[in-house]
Design a protein around this motif. Structure first.
Motif, PDB file in Angstrom:
ATOM      1  N   ILE B 453      44.554  28.581 -26.842  1.00 55.73           N
ATOM      2  CA  ILE B 453      44.231  28.655 -25.613  1.00 55.73           C
ATOM      3  C   ILE B 453      45.690  29.047 -24.600  1.00 55.73           C
ATOM      4  CG2 ILE B 453      43.566  27.733 -23.390  1.00 55.73           C
ATOM      5  CD1 ILE B 453      41.700  26.278 -24.644  1.00 55.73           C
ATOM      6  N   ALA B 454      46.725  28.453 -25.086  1.00 55.31           N
ATOM      7  CA  ALA B 454      47.797  28.490 -24.422  1.00 55.31           C
ATOM      8  C   ALA B 454      48.359  30.259 -24.804  1.00 55.31           C
ATOM      9  CB  ALA B 454      49.169  27.574 -25.042  1.00 55.31           C
ATOM     10  N   ALA B 455      48.099  30.649 -25.735  1.00 50.31           N
ATOM     11  CA  ALA B 455      48.581  31.820 -26.230  1.00 50.31           C
ATOM     12  C   ALA B 455      47.696  33.039 -25.876  1.00 50.31           C
ATOM     13  CB  ALA B 455      48.713  31.977 -27.731  1.00 50.31           C
ATOM     14  N   PHE B 456      46.570  32.649 -25.439  1.00 48.80           N
ATOM     15  CA  PHE B 456      45.444  33.881 -24.982  1.00 48.80           C
ATOM     16  C   PHE B 456      44.777  33.631 -24.164  1.00 48.80           C
ATOM     17  CE2 PHE B 456      46.259  34.100 -30.000  1.00 48.80           C
ATOM     18  CZ  PHE B 456      46.817  35.225 -29.975  1.00 48.80           C
ATOM     19  N   PHE B 457      44.647  32.605 -23.590  1.00 48.40           N
ATOM     20  CA  PHE B 457      43.820  32.117 -22.441  1.00 48.40           C
ATOM     21  C   PHE B 457      44.814  31.552 -21.439  1.00 48.40           C
ATOM     22  CE2 PHE B 457      41.227  32.421 -26.358  1.00 48.40           C
ATOM     23  CZ  PHE B 457      40.565  33.611 -26.134  1.00 48.40           C
TER      24      PHE B 457
END
Lengths: 81, 711
Positions: B453-457
């Motif tokens: 999530i931190a990487a893509f959202f």
């Protein structure tokens, strides 16, 4: 004499006295150990959002059971709240 | 440490037994399991006038029948271990029902002290209880307490020790169950009297009553002596038949009726009600919290609020821990020469364990939120509100508890979740719940989600996690229904459940709950995860590159003119190295199957490692992407690394999230399923069932998303 009905038919706020617990087995045993037996005064506190299960007060505490379990409890209606 | 006396704590659920235990023992507790069954066993030590006293917390029960594992464990402990004193914690505001257990303890004959707890609540309800009279009528010491506020604890301990010092005999209480049953009991007891020594110190009358109640455990024990069983069981059957025909009810119902009759006779003399309270505060709260429209809305709001609270509260400690492990890795790297040992410590140990412990604050706050729900009484309302819905899927309102603990709120653990299904009496609903628990978002999946999530959202963290919770519930319920209409078809068991009054939780109780569970998580991280991390590191380090290839790489690196070119070549070599290792080869072999899901061999390696424990997915990905990189980029966090990786995009990340959510439960959970279901069949079934569903879903997400032009 007031008519005898089952616990399912009681409305929130109504009080009644248990006349008969018409089931044995696990369900009957569970009801009895929770103090739901003939002569016990109960009061319907409310129903869950989907009208099932039902919440009742007896012996100073609150108990919940499903409508199809309440069908086994025959009660005599007392005064309404 | 040796102790002088053992005190066992018995009592109904919600009577404050845990508060009494915590007040007596403080932090000196030991939590474990009863051998053979997975009912929790808690013991602690306390001091009384220089004497060391062991306190054992029996499971909370309403009765002492052989009906549930908890009741059986409590009873067998009392009979088999014979504690010096039994303290029955009784809720003074709910005396009649609580005394049902007390009377059964007296019928068994244990040396008893009654702890009349929550006298403050009773008072606010206008109830006046004459403790002295209760003590006289029962012939046992009665001590009034408010355990939450530490009131009466030393008096309780003194009374228990005083009783223990007198080395009391067991004195079974004989109460009348009406002339028909009494006659039958006498008849059965007479036969048992001859075989008395075979049954240790239990009274013949108690055993006779149990036989007539149809108590399976006692009847099994009688059967062990065939000549006794031959004489006894026909008599029991005849007596039961006679009672049924004359009184139109089973002996156990009549016995229960008389027990309550006996209790009512006592409470009438002991309790005076100063005013009649028809609707107390708790009932009024229920009118709102379980209201038709407000109830579900509030439930939803509470769950959503918990996410925001947990993320808000854990943000700082998570960053602090992450920085700490980053610093530690850097320090070790600086202190040690390059080589296998440095790689093992930095990548294998610090990277692996740090990745897991870094999330401990998140897990702790989640357990804290769950403890608030449990201790306040709201969790029971969640079961009450949800039962009608869960029943549709063949589950039980109480399944909510197991699903919540298993990660229904995100951040639980499937292991205690599977254990929490023990409160379910219905074997099929229980099995369905056990197999549904692994669908929930346990604390070990959270690091994986957080990473992706931190990487893509990154801009929608809380919303994403909330969405994932809804998805996991949807999938879990669907999977449960599928089981309930196929392999686990059948009727449902009783729901009948207490709704305890709302109470403000105590900080002490919350902290102890949270600590116990977080410690279990950390212990798992510290031991199992450490071992697995090292194993994974080995699988990802050996065998290295063949010498000539390594030399070729080195030549090219040495020949590179710029620093950036050197860097590129170095990571090329690292990747080449990893691809040749045991794990790399396994990951490559699996790509044939996982290519349609968008997973490359590195994701595959991580997923294989994740079977040992889901947290390992993060550490494995970490190792897969940082191993061998000795450059400034090293400090970059893994999520930044993934976000920068061209082979990754949000669609692929989402497919991986869904796969991780659903695929095979971790090894610990599989072992627990085996333990709780008693067979490897269901444990292995769960692995296959979940992995198959995960594969199909990830396939649908990735291919569907691509067809729609996403990613």
């Amino acid at each position: 004499m007031t008519p005898e009905v089952t616990l399912r038919q009681l409305r929130p706020g109504q009080r009644a006295v248990v006349k008969k617990v018409g089931t044995g087995g696990e369900l009957g045993r569970r009801m009895r150990e929770m103090g739901l037996l003939p002569g016990t005064e109960i009061q319907v506190i409310g129903r869950a959002p989907l009208r099932d299960p039902v919440e009742i007060k007896l012996r100073g505490y609150n108990l919940t059971l499903r409508n199809n379990e309440a069908d086994f409890i025959t009660v005599e209606i007392g005064e309404a709240l | 440490m040796s102790h002088q006396y053992t005190i066992a704590l018995a009592g109904n659920p919600n009577a404050g037994k845990t508060s009494v235990f915590n007040a007596l023992t403080g932090a000196r507790q030991h939590v474990g399991n009863y051998p053979g069954v997975t009912v929790e066993y808690k013991e602690g030590l306390t001091q009384h006038q220089g004497q060391s006293v062991q306190v054992v917390d029996l499971p909370g029960t309403y009765s002492l029948t052989a009906y549930s594992p908890e009741e059986l464990v409590a009873r067998n402990y009392l009979i088999g271990r014979r504690p010096d004193v039994v303290v029955d914690v009784v809720d003074a505001s709910n005396l009649e029902r609580n005394l049902y257990l007390a009377v059964q303890l007296m019928e068994l004959g244990v040396p008893l002290v009654i702890c009349l707890n929550m006298v403050d609540v009773a008072k606010t309800r206008g109830l006046k209880i004459d403790a002295d009279k209760l003590s006289r009528l029962f012939g046992v010491p009665v001590v009034s307490t408010v355990a939450r506020q530490n009131q009466g604890m030393s008096e309780l301990l003194a009374a228990a020790v005083e009783l223990a010092e007198s080395e009391p005999e067991w004195h079974p209480l004989n109460i009348s169950y009406g002339s028909d049953v009494d006659q039958g009991v006498d008849e059965v007891a007479d036969i048992l009297q001859g075989a008395q020594e075979r049954h240790g110190l239990l009274s013949a009358r108690w055993l006779a009553v149990k036989c007539l109640e149809g108590d399976q455990e006692v009847i099994e024990r009688v059967r062990e002596t065939p000549e006794l069983a031959e004489k006894l069981l026909p008599v029991c059957e005849r007596v039961a038949g006679h009672i049924k025909s004359t009184m139109d009810d089973d002996p156990d119902s009549i016995i229960a009726d008389y027990r309550y009759g006996y209790i009512t006779g006592i409470t009438r003399q002991v309790v005076t009600s100063e005013r009649e309270v028809r609707m107390d505060l708790s009932d009024k709260l229920d009118q709102v919290l379980t209201h038709r429209l407000l109830g579900p809305l509030l439930l939803f709001a509470v769950l959503y609020g918990i996410y925001n609270f947990v993320f808000w509260a854990s943000e700082v400690p998570v960053v602090v821990l992450e920085n700490f492990f980053g610093w530690l890795g850097g320090a070790v790297e600086g202190a040690l020469p390059p080589g296998v040992l440095r790689s093992l410590i930095v990548s294998g140990i610090i990277g692996g364990v740090g990745g897991v412990l870094g999330f401990a604050p998140l897990i702790a706050f989640m357990f804290f939120a769950i403890a608030i729900m449990e201790d306040s009484g709201y969790m029971a309302r969640v079961a009450y509100i949800m039962d009608r819905v869960l029943r549709i899927f063949g589950l039980h309102g109480n399944s909510v508890m197991a699903l919540m603990v298993g990660g229904g709120l995100s951040g639980g653990c499937a292991v205690p979740g599977v254990m929490a299904t023990r409160t379910l009496k219905d074997p099929k609903a229980r099995l369905a719940t056990i197999l549904t628990v692994p669908f929930m978002n346990c604390g070990a999946k959270l690091p994986v989600y957080s990473l992706l999530i931190a990487a893509f959202f990154a801009h929608r963290q809380a919303e994403m996690l909330f969405l994932l919770t809804l998805i996991s519930w949807g999938l879990g319920l669907g999977a449960a229904k599928l089981l309930r209409v196929t392999l686990l078809r059948g009727e449902q068991a009783p729901f009948v459940m207490e709704l305890p009054p709302y109470r403000a939780p105590t900080m002490k109780g919350l902290v102890i709950h949270t600590w116990e569970r977080t410690w279990q998580y950390a212990k798992k991280a510290g031991t199992m995860i450490l071992g697995v991390s090292v194993l994974m590191w080995a699988a990802m380090s050996f065998p290295g590159l063949p010498q000539e290839q390594d030399a070729a790489w080195q030549k090219r690196i040495d020949a590179a003119s710029t620093a950036s070119a050197r860097l590129e070549l170095k990571s090329g070599r690292a990747q080449d190295e990893l691809a040749g290792t045991v794990a790399g080869r396994a990951g490559r072999a699996l790509t044939a199957i996982t290519a349609p899901l968008g997973f490359d061999w590195r994701a595959n390696v991580a997923l294989v490692g994740g079977f040992a424990a889901k947290e390992v997915i993060v550490s494995t990905l970490g190792v897969a992407y940082s191993l061998g990189e000795v450059d400034p980029e090293h400090s970059q966090s893994l999520s930044q690394r993934l976000a920068a990786e061209p082979a990754w995009n949000s669609l692929k990340a989402f497919a991986l999230i869904i796969f991780v959510m659903v695929y095979a439960p971790c090894l610990a959970t599989v072992v627990m399923i085996r333990k709780e279901t008693g067979t490897w069949r269901w444990a292995l079934f769960s692995v296959a069932y979940n992995t198959l569903i995960a594969y199909l879903l990830a396939l649908a997400v990735f291919q569907g998303g691509r067809a729609l032009g996403l990613g």
